[in-house]
Motif scaffolding. Structure first.
Motif, mmCIF file in Angstrom:
data_model
loop_
_atom_site.group_PDB
_atom_site.id
_atom_site.type_symbol
_atom_site.label_atom_id
_atom_site.label_comp_id
_atom_site.label_asym_id
_atom_site.label_seq_id
_atom_site.Cartn_x
_atom_site.Cartn_y
_atom_site.Cartn_z
ATOM 1 N N ARG A 129 -28.850 -40.529 -46.446
ATOM 2 C CA ARG A 129 -28.927 -39.963 -45.107
ATOM 3 C C ARG A 129 -28.018 -38.745 -44.918
ATOM 4 N NH1 ARG A 129 -25.499 -44.208 -45.132
ATOM 5 N NH2 ARG A 129 -23.764 -44.338 -43.615
ATOM 6 N N GLY A 130 -26.859 -38.733 -45.548
ATOM 7 C CA GLY A 130 -25.961 -37.589 -45.390
ATOM 8 C C GLY A 130 -26.517 -36.333 -46.010
ATOM 9 N N ARG A 131 -26.923 -36.428 -47.266
ATOM 10 C CA ARG A 131 -27.485 -35.258 -47.953
ATOM 11 C C ARG A 131 -28.768 -34.796 -47.271
ATOM 12 N NH1 ARG A 131 -26.531 -38.887 -51.898
ATOM 13 N NH2 ARG A 131 -28.758 -39.135 -52.348
ATOM 14 N N ARG A 132 -29.583 -35.736 -46.862
ATOM 15 C CA ARG A 132 -30.852 -35.367 -46.234
ATOM 16 C C ARG A 132 -30.646 -34.677 -44.892
ATOM 17 N NH1 ARG A 132 -34.033 -38.967 -43.627
ATOM 18 N NH2 ARG A 132 -32.846 -40.700 -44.567
ATOM 19 N N SER A 133 -29.593 -35.073 -44.176
ATOM 20 C CA SER A 133 -29.337 -34.453 -42.874
ATOM 21 C C SER A 133 -29.030 -32.964 -43.001
ATOM 22 C CB SER A 133 -28.185 -35.170 -42.163
ATOM 23 O OG SER A 133 -26.933 -34.900 -42.781
ATOM 24 N N GLU A 134 -28.444 -32.557 -44.127
ATOM 25 C CA GLU A 134 -28.150 -31.142 -44.320
ATOM 26 C C GLU A 134 -29.444 -30.329 -44.356
ATOM 27 O OE1 GLU A 134 -25.745 -30.778 -47.781
ATOM 28 O OE2 GLU A 134 -24.160 -32.090 -47.021
ATOM 29 N N GLU A 135 -30.428 -30.835 -45.092
ATOM 30 C CA GLU A 135 -31.713 -30.138 -45.135
ATOM 31 C C GLU A 135 -32.418 -30.224 -43.783
ATOM 32 O OE1 GLU A 135 -34.117 -30.246 -48.794
ATOM 33 O OE2 GLU A 135 -35.751 -30.997 -47.519
ATOM 34 N N GLN A 136 -32.246 -31.327 -43.074
ATOM 35 C CA GLN A 136 -32.859 -31.458 -41.754
ATOM 36 C C GLN A 136 -32.378 -30.365 -40.809
ATOM 37 O OE1 GLN A 136 -31.935 -35.860 -41.237
ATOM 38 N NE2 GLN A 136 -33.982 -35.780 -40.333
ATOM 39 N N VAL A 137 -31.089 -30.072 -40.836
ATOM 40 C CA VAL A 137 -30.552 -29.027 -39.965
ATOM 41 C C VAL A 137 -31.188 -27.675 -40.302
ATOM 42 C CG1 VAL A 137 -28.472 -27.733 -39.360
ATOM 43 C CG2 VAL A 137 -28.400 -30.226 -39.505
ATOM 44 N N GLN A 138 -31.373 -27.399 -41.565
ATOM 45 C CA GLN A 138 -32.013 -26.149 -41.958
ATOM 46 C C GLN A 138 -33.446 -26.081 -41.429
ATOM 47 O OE1 GLN A 138 -31.186 -25.097 -46.236
ATOM 48 N NE2 GLN A 138 -30.044 -27.025 -46.163
ATOM 49 N N VAL A 139 -34.163 -27.198 -41.496
ATOM 50 C CA VAL A 139 -35.532 -27.232 -40.989
ATOM 51 C C VAL A 139 -35.556 -27.026 -39.472
ATOM 52 C CG1 VAL A 139 -37.568 -28.697 -40.693
ATOM 53 C CG2 VAL A 139 -36.371 -28.666 -42.883
ATOM 54 N N LEU A 140 -34.667 -27.695 -38.760
ATOM 55 C CA LEU A 140 -34.597 -27.528 -37.310
ATOM 56 C C LEU A 140 -34.385 -26.067 -36.938
ATOM 57 C CD1 LEU A 140 -32.319 -30.563 -36.315
ATOM 58 C CD2 LEU A 140 -34.783 -30.364 -35.928
ATOM 59 N N ARG A 141 -33.391 -25.440 -37.549
ATOM 60 C CA ARG A 141 -33.085 -24.057 -37.190
ATOM 61 C C ARG A 141 -34.243 -23.120 -37.495
ATOM 62 N NH1 ARG A 141 -28.348 -23.943 -34.966
ATOM 63 N NH2 ARG A 141 -26.474 -24.929 -35.836
ATOM 64 N N ALA A 142 -34.908 -23.356 -38.615
ATOM 65 C CA ALA A 142 -36.042 -22.508 -38.974
ATOM 66 C C ALA A 142 -37.188 -22.662 -37.974
ATOM 67 C CB ALA A 142 -36.514 -22.849 -40.389
ATOM 68 N N LEU A 143 -37.505 -23.903 -37.605
ATOM 69 C CA LEU A 143 -38.626 -24.141 -36.697
ATOM 70 C C LEU A 143 -38.358 -23.609 -35.297
ATOM 71 C CD1 LEU A 143 -39.677 -27.733 -37.793
ATOM 72 C CD2 LEU A 143 -41.082 -25.668 -37.977
ATOM 73 N N TRP A 144 -37.115 -23.612 -34.857
ATOM 74 C CA TRP A 144 -36.787 -23.107 -33.527
ATOM 75 C C TRP A 144 -36.769 -21.584 -33.467
ATOM 76 C CZ3 TRP A 144 -32.021 -26.821 -33.264
ATOM 77 C CH2 TRP A 144 -32.458 -28.105 -32.930
ATOM 78 N N ALA A 145 -36.576 -20.951 -34.603
ATOM 79 C CA ALA A 145 -36.350 -19.503 -34.615
ATOM 80 C C ALA A 145 -37.638 -18.683 -34.721
ATOM 81 C CB ALA A 145 -35.423 -19.124 -35.772
ATOM 82 N N GLU A 146 -38.643 -19.211 -35.403
ATOM 83 C CA GLU A 146 -39.834 -18.411 -35.721
ATOM 84 C C GLU A 146 -41.114 -19.161 -35.358
ATOM 85 O OE1 GLU A 146 -39.645 -15.384 -36.651
ATOM 86 O OE2 GLU A 146 -37.494 -15.294 -37.134
ATOM 87 N N PRO A 147 -42.178 -18.425 -34.988
ATOM 88 C CA PRO A 147 -43.430 -19.100 -34.640
ATOM 89 C C PRO A 147 -44.127 -19.748 -35.820
ATOM 90 C CG PRO A 147 -43.696 -16.712 -34.554
ATOM 91 C CD PRO A 147 -42.240 -16.967 -34.741
#
Length: 299
Positions: free
Chosen positions: A134-152
């Motif tokens: 869960r710890g390692r996976r959460s790091e990639e999750q944050v990257q996905v969140l930021r990407a999805l919020w930033a671009e269409p």
């Protein structure tokens, strides 16, 4: 400094009228944020001898934060909303991105996403997610969140996520949502330094241990080439011990230590925190008003 308050659902209940009254009272008093914790499943403690009574069970009330804050967004006009903390790796990342974006639209950009990696393996099993990574996976999750919020439209290929030229609609008004981290191990501080907007710190009482922890975070932030002043720090306080002058003294300490956000949580009783004796809505509203009046000139 920003002053928030936790919704004491475990004490006052989760009926719509109760949530609305508490939220509107907090907004009228001048609080900046409303906070909710997160659990999806609670264990049946009767079937688990030795279960830590301080840990959440099925007897503890937790509204889903996205649903509750969506309701309160329509009941308020100014006060912000903060999860403290949402257990991110027990959830599908893209779904969290969607829910957070929709909430941020409905509350006109008043949402702050506090995340953590969780501790309850039962919840992860029930939600069909892996507790061990869960710890390692959460790091990639944050990257996905930021990407999805930033671009269409997003193309993302990671270890646990794959998105092929797809995106969210609606997007957050600012094309980003602040992400704060809860937790106290060094790996958490390093994640904050790399990706976070702030740290929600619960473990240390006012004193040198807290100052050292803050200094460690700031060193990690500098090592990532970021300005430590760009990363906020939040602590919880309570009216469960002491009186007005004691609360002011504690507040002054946190301010001198560089804390940017203080959340009044009168129903939390772990670590050094002390919950209030009262359980009624009237008692919680009174404690909330007394604390705000005591520290208003220090904000």
């Amino acid at each position: 400094m920003k002053l928030g308050v936790a919704l004491p659902l475990g004490d006052v209940g989760g009926e719509p009228g109760t949530l609305r009254e508490f939220a509107q009272a907090a907004e009228a008093e001048g609080y900046d944020d409303l906070m909710l914790p997160d659990h999806v499943l609670g264990v049946n403690a009767a079937s688990r001898p030795g279960w830590d009574p301080a840990r959440a069970t099925s007897a503890n009330l937790f509204h889903d934060p996205f649903v509750a804050f969506g309701f309160l967004a329509a009941c308020t006009t100014r006060i912000g909303f903060s999860t403290q903390v949402l257990v991110l790796p027990q959830r599908q990342t893209v779904l969290v991105a969607k829910q957070a974006a929709c909430l941020d639209v409905l509350c006109h950009g008043r949402f702050r996403l506090g995340i953590g990696v969780g501790w309850n393996e039962v919840e992860f099993a029930g939600l069909n997610e892996d507790f061990r990574n869960r710890g390692r996976r959460s790091e990639e999750q944050v990257q996905v969140l930021r990407a999805l919020w930033a671009e269409p439209h997003v193309t993302f290929r990671g270890r646990w996520h794959r998105i092929e030229d797809a995106g969210l609609n609606p997007l957050p008004p600012r094309r980003r949502i602040p992400i704060w981290f809860g937790g106290h191990v060094d790996a958490t501080l390093r994640r904050i330094a790399k990706w976070g907007d702030g740290w929600m710190m619960l473990a240390h009482p006012p004193g040198e241990e807290a100052r050292r922890a803050f200094d460690t975070l700031r060193r990690h932030v500098e090592a990532e080439g970021r300005d430590p002043a760009s990363v906020g720090i939040e602590v919880w306080v309570s009216t469960g011990s002491g009186a007005e002058e004691d609360w002011r003294e504690e507040f002054r300490f946190w301010k001198s230590a560089g804390v940017t956000h203080v959340t009044l949580n009168n129903s939390y009783g772990r670590y050094h925190h002390r919950r209030i004796a009262g359980r009624s809505l009237v008692e919680h509203l009174d404690a909330m008003r007394r604390y705000r009046a005591a520290v208003a000139d220090l904000l």
